[in-house]
Design a protein around this motif. Structure first.
Motif, PDB file in Angstrom:
ATOM      1  N   UNK A 243       0.810  -1.227   0.000  1.00  0.00           N
ATOM      2  CA  UNK A 243       0.000   0.000   0.000  1.00  0.00           C
ATOM      3  C   UNK A 243       0.836   1.267   0.000  1.00  0.00           C
ATOM      4  N   UNK A 244       2.105   1.196   0.477  1.00  0.00           N
ATOM      5  CA  UNK A 244       2.955   2.395   0.539  1.00  0.00           C
ATOM      6  C   UNK A 244       3.826   2.554  -0.700  1.00  0.00           C
ATOM      7  N   UNK A 245       3.642   1.687  -1.704  1.00  0.00           N
ATOM      8  CA  UNK A 245       4.493   1.715  -2.894  1.00  0.00           C
ATOM      9  C   UNK A 245       3.775   2.365  -4.075  1.00  0.00           C
ATOM     10  N   UNK A 246       4.591   2.925  -4.945  1.00  0.00           N
ATOM     11  CA  UNK A 246       4.021   3.435  -6.188  1.00  0.00           C
ATOM     12  C   UNK A 246       3.686   2.263  -7.102  1.00  0.00           C
ATOM     13  N   UNK A 247       2.916   2.513  -8.168  1.00  0.00           N
ATOM     14  CA  UNK A 247       2.410   1.440  -9.021  1.00  0.00           C
ATOM     15  C   UNK A 247       3.534   0.641  -9.672  1.00  0.00           C
ATOM     16  N   UNK A 248       4.610   1.316 -10.054  1.00  0.00           N
ATOM     17  CA  UNK A 248       5.701   0.609 -10.738  1.00  0.00           C
ATOM     18  C   UNK A 248       6.388  -0.364  -9.775  1.00  0.00           C
ATOM     19  N   UNK A 249       6.758   0.135  -8.569  1.00  0.00           N
ATOM     20  CA  UNK A 249       7.410  -0.740  -7.589  1.00  0.00           C
ATOM     21  C   UNK A 249       6.488  -1.883  -7.190  1.00  0.00           C
ATOM     22  N   UNK A 250       5.199  -1.571  -7.080  1.00  0.00           N
ATOM     23  CA  UNK A 250       4.228  -2.580  -6.698  1.00  0.00           C
ATOM     24  C   UNK A 250       4.163  -3.693  -7.758  1.00  0.00           C
ATOM     25  N   UNK A 251       4.070  -3.285  -9.011  1.00  0.00           N
ATOM     26  CA  UNK A 251       3.988  -4.257 -10.104  1.00  0.00           C
ATOM     27  C   UNK A 251       5.291  -5.053 -10.224  1.00  0.00           C
ATOM     28  N   UNK A 252       6.431  -4.367 -10.045  1.00  0.00           N
ATOM     29  CA  UNK A 252       7.731  -5.056 -10.128  1.00  0.00           C
ATOM     30  C   UNK A 252       7.842  -6.145  -9.054  1.00  0.00           C
ATOM     31  N   UNK A 253       7.396  -5.826  -7.811  1.00  0.00           N
ATOM     32  CA  UNK A 253       7.497  -6.801  -6.728  1.00  0.00           C
ATOM     33  C   UNK A 253       6.635  -8.025  -7.010  1.00  0.00           C
ATOM     34  N   UNK A 254       5.404  -7.807  -7.468  1.00  0.00           N
ATOM     35  CA  UNK A 254       4.524  -8.933  -7.769  1.00  0.00           C
ATOM     36  C   UNK A 254       5.096  -9.767  -8.921  1.00  0.00           C
TER      37      UNK A 254
END
Length: 571
Positions: A518-529
Motif C-alpha cells: 500500500x505504501x508503494x508506487x504502481x511501478x514498484x508494486x507491479x515489479x514486486x509482484x
C-alpha cells in the motif's frame, strides 16, 4: 494509547501461587540448597546473638565488680564471635543475591514462553481479556517479586527463629509475677514474655486496620506509572508523525493526564502510608515504656542487677523486633502484595484467553481448505459469512471489497489471530508466510531485520544480497552488518520492500498479503509482484488490496460485501 482505570485488585490467596512454580522446577534442588544454607546461616546468627546476650551479662557484672583483668580476658572471645557473625552475614547476602537472580531468570523465561505462545502477546493487546502493560509485569514485577520475597521471607524466618530463641530466654530470666487481687492470689509465669507479645500483636492489628487500603493504592500506582512509561515510549516511537502534525500540545496534554492520575493516586498512597507510619512511630517511641513497666516488680523486689538488666533488655529487644517484623515491613509487604496481584492477574488472563469458535488444523496437504467460515465481532455480531472454499495449491486469489467488509479479518482468521466466529481452516501452516500492511522491522543489524523471523545465520550473505536486489533495495547491501533502529531509518515503502525480500529468502509455499504494498508506487508494486511470481511460480497467493491494477497478477477474485461473498475468475 487509551487510558483506562485499573480494576480493583482481587484479594486472593491464588496470587501467592505465583511464588511456587520455581520451587517445583528442574532447578529446585540447587535453589533449595541455597535457601537451606541461607536459613542455616540465619539460625547460626541468632544463636550467636543469644551468646552475645549471655556475654553481655557476664561482662557487665564483671565490669561493675571492678575486675579489670577478667574483663580484658573476655574481649578476644568477643572479637572472634563478632568476626564470625560478620562473615556469616556477608556469605548469606551473597548467596541470597545468587538465589534471587536464578529465581528471576527462571521466572522471566517461563513468563516469556507464556507471553509468546499461542499468540498470547497479540490477544493481551487486542482481545477482551487484557492485562495492562505486560512488559512491565515481565521486566519489572518479576524482578521486584524475587527481591522482595527473598528479603521479606528470609527476614520473617529469622524473626521466627529469633522469637523462639529469645522467648525462652525472656521467659526464663523474666521470672514470675505474683500478686494478690481482690483476695485472689494470682501467679503469671513468664509475664515479661506475655506482656511483650500481647502489646506488639495489638499494635499489628491496629496497623492492618489503619493501612489496609495501601495494597490497592500501590496496585493502582504501578498501573499509572506504567501508563506514563508507555505513553513516553509511544511518543518516541511516533516522533516523526507527531512532528509532522505539530502535535506537541496534544502529547503534552496526554502526558499531563498521566501525571495527574499518578499525583491523585499518590495522595492516597501518602494518606495510607501516613496512617501506617503514625502507628509504627508511636509504637517505636513508646515501646520502652512497656519494658519499664514490666521491670517494676523486679525493682520493687530489689532483684535487678545491671548485668541482669542488660540481658533482659537484649532478650526483650530481640523478641520485640521479631514480633514487630510485620509492623516494620508493613509498607514493603503492601508493595509485594500488589506485585503478586499484578502477576496473578497476568497468569489468569493468559490462561483464560478465549479459544473462539474458529478451528485451525495444520496439514501437509497442498492448498487451503475453508469450511463454513463465519467471522464475528467480539460482541457476537456478524462481520461476514465466508462459507466453504477450496483454494488449490498454486492458485492466486485477490480479495476485495469495501472497508469493514472483513477482508483483513479473514486473513487474521487464517493466521489464527482472529478466533471469533465459527468454521474450520486447514492448510500447511509451517510453510506459510503472512505480510501485514505495517511491516515489523526489529532493531539490530540490517541482516537481522532481513532474516526475520529466522535468525541471521539461516541464510548465506549472497542470498541476502540477492533478495535485497530483487526487492529493489540494492542500495542497502553495504549496510547488512550495520546496527540501527531500522524501523525509523527506512521509509514505509522501503519497509514493505524489505518484507518482500524476506519472502524471497524464506520461499514459502503459501503467502498471504494484507495491503502489503500500500505504501508503494504502481511501478514498484507491479515489479514486486512480477518478481514474486517469477521466483516462486508455484506459490499459493492470497492478496488483500484496494489497487485494482494488482488483479492482473491473480487468477481468482473474492469480493466481500456486507452480507454476501462472490468469487469470480480473472484470467
Amino acid at each position: 494509547m487509551a487510558h483506562t482505570e485499573p480494576p480493583t485488585p482481587p484479594h486472593s490467596l491464588s496470587d501467592w501461587k505465583v511464588l511456587l512454580p520455581y520451587w517445583r522446577s528442574e532447578d529446585r534442588w540447587k535453589a533449595l540448597g541455597l535457601l537451606g544454607s541461607i536459613i542455616g546461616l540465619s539460625f547460626l546468627d541468632v544463636q550467636v546473638a543469644v551468646w552475645f546476650g549471655k556475654w553481655d551479662q557476664t561482662f557487665f557484672d564483671t565490669m561493675f565488680a571492678y575486675r579489670v583483668a577478667a574483663c580484658i580476658a573476655l574481649l578476644p572471645i568477643y572479637i572472634l564471635m563478632t568476626s564470625l557473625s560478620a562473615g556469616m552475614r556477608v556469605i548469606q547476602q551473597y548467596m541470597t543475591q545468587v538465589l534471587s537472580m536464578r529465581w528471576r531468570l527462571w521466572n522471566t523465561r517461563v513468563y516469556l514462553r507464556k507471553y509468546l505462545s499461542d499468540d498470547a502477546y497479540y490477544h493481551l493487546e487486542h482481545g477482551q481479556n487484557r492485562a495492562d502493560n505486560p512488559d512491565q509485569r515481565i521486566a519489572d514485577d518479576l524482578a521486584q517479586m524475587t527481591v522482595w520475597t527473598l528479603r521479606l521471607g528470609l527476614e520473617a524466618i529469622q524473626a521466627v527463629t529469633t522469637f523462639l530463641s529469645f522467648a525462652v530466654v525472656l521467659w526464663t530470666i523474666g521470672g514470675t509475677l505474683s500478686f494478690v487481687w481482690h483476695g485472689w492470689h494470682i501467679v503469671i509465669p513468664g509475664y515479661m514474655f506475655f506482656g511483650t507479645t500481647i502489646s506488639i500483636l495489638l499494635v499489628s492489628f491496629v496497623l492492618e486496620k489503619a493501612g489496609g487500603p495501601l495494597v490497592s493504592a500501590n496496585y493502582r500506582q504501578q498501573h499509572y506509572d506504567a501508563d506514563l512509561r508507555a505513553t513516553l515510549l509511544d511518543v518516541r516511537r511516533n516522533a516523526e508523525q507527531i512532528a509532522f502534525y505539530g502535535g506537541e500540545a496534544a502529547e503534552h496534554f496526554r502526558l499531563s493526564e498521566c501525571l495527574n492520575r499518578i499525583a491523585k493516586n499518590w495522595r492516597g498512597v501518602m494518606t495510607y502510608t501516613w496512617r501506617a507510619n503514625t502507628v509504627v512511630e508511636l509504637y517505636t517511641g513508646g515501646v520502652n515504656i512497656v519494658l519499664w513497666a514490666l521491670l517494676v516488680p523486679k525493682l520493687l523486689a530489689h532483684a535487678l542487677t545491671f548485668g541482669l538488666y542488660s540481658r533482659i533488655n537484649s532478650a526483650f529487644m530481640n523478641v520485640r523486633r521479631s514480633l514487630q517484623w510485620f509492623i516494620e515491613n508493613y509498607t514493603d509487604l503492601a508493595t509485594l502484595r500488589s506485585i503478586l496481584q499484578r502477576l496473578g492477574e497476568f497468569e489468569r488472563v493468559v490462561v483464560s484467553l478465549p479459544a473462539g469458535g474458529i478451528v485451525r488444523t495444520p496439514t501437509d496437504a497442498d492448498g487451503i481448505e475453508i469450511k463454513a467460515l463465519a467471522l464475528d465481532r467480539s460482541d457476537g455480531s456478524r462481520i461476514a459469512d465466508i462459507g466453504s472454499l477450496h483454494i488449490p495449491a498454486g492458485e492466486r486469489w485477490f480479495i476485495s471489497g469495501p472497508s469493514g467488509a472483513g477482508k483483513s479479518t479473514m486473513l487474521r482468521a487464517l493466521a489464527g489471530l482472529w478466533t471469533q466466529g465459527t468454521g474450520h481452516i486447514s492448510f500447511n501452516m509451517r510453510d506459510a508466510m503472512f505480510l501485514p500492511q505495517r511491516s515489523y522491522v526489529p532493531a539490530g543489524s540490517l541482516l537481522q531485520a532481513l532474516s526475520y523471523p529466522a535468525t541471521p545465520d539461516r541464510y548465506a550473505r549472497d542470498a541476502c544480497e540477492e533478495a535485497l536486489l530483487a526487492a529493489n533495495l540494492a542500495v542497502l547491501m553495504p549496510d547488512l552488518e550495520n546496527e540501527a533502529a531500522w524501523g525509523d531509518v527506512l521509509s514505509p515503502g522501503e519497509q514493505q520492500r524489505l518484507a518482500f525480500a524476506r519472502v524471497f529468502l524464506a520461499r514459502p509455499s503459501t503467502l498471504f498479503l494484507d495491503e502489503a504494498t500500500s505504501a508503494l508506487d504502481e511501478k514498484n508494486e507491479a515489479d514486486l509482484y512480477a518478481r514474486l511470481l517469477e521466483r516462486l511460480p508455484h506459490i499459493t497467493l492470497i492478496s488483500v488490496a484496494h489497487h485494482a491494477a494488482l488483479k492482473a497478477f491473480h487468477g481468482q477474485e473474492m469480493i466481500l460485501r456486507e452480507k454476501s461473498v462472490t468469487v469470480q475468475r480473472l484470467l
